[in-house]
Design an enzyme around this catalytic site. Structure first.
Site, short mmCIF file in Angstrom:
data_model
loop_
_atom_site.label_atom_id
_atom_site.label_comp_id
_atom_site.label_asym_id
_atom_site.label_seq_id
_atom_site.Cartn_x
_atom_site.Cartn_y
_atom_site.Cartn_z
N TYR A 76 -15.34 6.88 9.59
CA TYR A 76 -15.23 5.11 10.27
C TYR A 76 -14.45 5.80 10.84
CZ TYR A 76 -12.29 1.27 9.38
OH TYR A 76 -11.92 -0.62 9.87
N THR A 116 -11.98 -3.75 3.75
CA THR A 116 -10.91 -3.66 4.27
C THR A 116 -10.53 -3.54 5.28
OG1 THR A 116 -10.42 -1.29 4.01
CG2 THR A 116 -10.55 -1.96 1.80
N GLY A 117 -8.42 -4.41 4.78
CA GLY A 117 -8.17 -4.14 6.51
C GLY A 117 -6.88 -3.99 6.73
N THR A 118 -6.24 -4.02 7.56
CA THR A 118 -4.55 -3.66 7.54
C THR A 118 -4.02 -3.94 9.32
OG1 THR A 118 -2.78 -2.08 6.64
CG2 THR A 118 -4.72 -1.26 8.01
N SER A 149 -8.62 -4.91 9.79
CA SER A 149 -10.26 -4.45 10.90
C SER A 149 -11.09 -5.31 9.48
CB SER A 149 -10.05 -3.27 9.67
OG SER A 149 -9.80 -2.05 10.88
N THR A 190 5.78 4.93 14.81
CA THR A 190 7.59 5.31 14.27
C THR A 190 7.96 3.62 13.84
OG1 THR A 190 8.30 4.88 16.13
CG2 THR A 190 7.84 7.27 15.33
#
Length: 416
Positions: free
Chosen positions: A220, A369-371, A120, A183
């Protein structure tokens, strides 16, 4: 592939104008709490006990750089990350550090110049391009999205101003775990699947909107930026990756940053990303998911390049004054589900992509931030750029910000 103990490769270089050491007990006490209203909320540090306005200068509030605190923060989660990388820059001190391993098979150390997936953090690049288009009078931020993308949102939606896409006040619904695999087994199996923005938006708008009046509440999410990227492509006739490349990456000479459209690999030195998948006997095994479809948020960069980008962005090299102001214009509206313990103390804390966090020592930082699967990263800076932080680490939990680790790194850099 089975999980194995990590070799603790830790490297540090430091220069700072003034330094102080903090006892380990004091460092632990300085770690800030966080709140997780939902899985999509980014990792943030809790604010000071009283409301604090954004400060243009940090003055004497910015503490001296503490290498011990920084290295301790990087090495504080050996049970759930395989590698960590951080860079602190600015007139108030420089530091780089690593922890863990880039490859659990070879034990290779984390490269200081390693590439990583941005997730992100890509949003602030998209926001910058859309603000540039606004400066060129190719889009009006006050006009509804439906004017430019007439067939994307349901017909019963109210007008959604373009600006609300960028500051998370659009009220567009988000994808749910039923829409995409969540998952570990599903993530591994489907990590090469391609999901165009149009598909993601079409799935999201089937769900109930979180609030009905655009611009009056903030929460968000990702859907607004899927639509923003589609808007960039519709206005320019190019992919959003092409626009980011020609408008930002090339002018700033960010040679180690890429915005791939379909490539699944990470070029150059990098740490591998892993996900813990349960074995039949109940124990976990780490599966390498470094290679994956870049999809939304698929940019790749380094700490040095993100530091250069953040510096140029804050100095106004990418946007004229009116659009530059949008980056730091946090709307005065409630944050959906917000509490007194979150960064806005119940109020909005995002502007056009950037988030505002005021730490207990009254230092205010701005960043993102991002992931994505196997990679979590972020970049933060004081408004005056006296201190800047860029970090990346490799969580084994399948993506999602490790709130505790992010908070420790952010605290160690700005409020040890």
């Amino acid at each position: 592939m089975t999980s194995k103990p990590l070799s603790s490769h830790a490297g540090t270089t430091t220069t700072a104008g003034r330094r102080r050491r903090v006892p380990m007990a004091a460092l632990v006490c300085a770690v800030l709490g966080v709140v997780v209203p939902s899985a999509t909320v980014p990792a943030v540090a809790a604010p000071a006990a009283r409301p604090a306005a954004a400060a243009d200068t940090t003055g004497d509030r910015l503490p001296g750089l503490d290498p011990q605190a920084l290295q301790h923060a990087l090495s504080s989660a050996p049970d759930r990350v395989t590698g960590v990388l951080a860079r602190v820059s600015g007139p108030a001190g420089h530091w780089t550090g690593t922890y863990g391993t880039a490859d659990i098979e070879t034990g290779a150390p984390v490269p200081v110049d390693g590439r990583f997936r941005l997730g992100s953090v890509t949003k602030i690049f998209i926001a910058t391009v859309l603000l540039q288009l606004a400066a060129e009078d190719r889009v009006d931020l006050d006009q509804p999205v439906q004017r430019y993308l007439p067939d994307v949102l349901p017909g019963n939606y109210p007008p959604i101003p373009v600006r609300t896409l960028l500051n998370f006040t659009s009220g567009l619904p988000e994808l749910t775990p039923d829409d995409l695999p969540t998952t570990p087994e599903g993530i591994v199996e489907h990590r090469f699947d391609n999901h165009p923005f149009s598909e993601l938006v079409a799935k999201a708008v089937q769900h109930e909107r979180p609030f009905t009046e655009p611009g009056r509440t903030q929460v968000y999410g990702a859907t607004g930026y899927y639509v923003a990227a589609m808007l960039v492509e519709n206005l320019t006739g190019h992919t959003y990756q092409q626009e980011i490349t020609t408008r930002i990456l090339q002018p700033l000479h960010l040679r180690d940053t890429t915005a791939p459209r379909t490539g699944t690999t990470i070029p150059g030195p990098h740490s591998h990303g892993y996900i813990a998948v349960p074995r039949p006997d109940g124990g976990p095994r780490l599966v390498d998911i470094t290679e994956q479809n870049p999809g939304a948020g698929g940019m790749i960069s380094t700490t040095a390049d993100l530091d250069r980008f953040l510096t140029a962005l804050f100095r106004g090299r990418l946007l004229p004054p009116a659009e530059q102001a949008e980056l730091f214009d946090v709307p005065d509206v409630p944050y959906l589900g917000g509490t007194a313990d979150d960064p806005g103390q119940g109020r909005a804390y995002y502007a056009a992509g950037l988030m505002r966090v005021t730490l207990p020592n009254s230092v205010t930082v701005w960043g993102k931030t991002g992931t994505t699967f196997g990679y979590t990263d972020g970049m933060f800076a004081t408004r005056d750029l006296r201190r800047r932080l860029v970090y990346s680490f490799n969580p084994t939990t399948g993506g999602g910000n490790d709130l505790t680790l992010v908070t420790r790194i952010l605290s160690a850099a700005f409020a040890p």
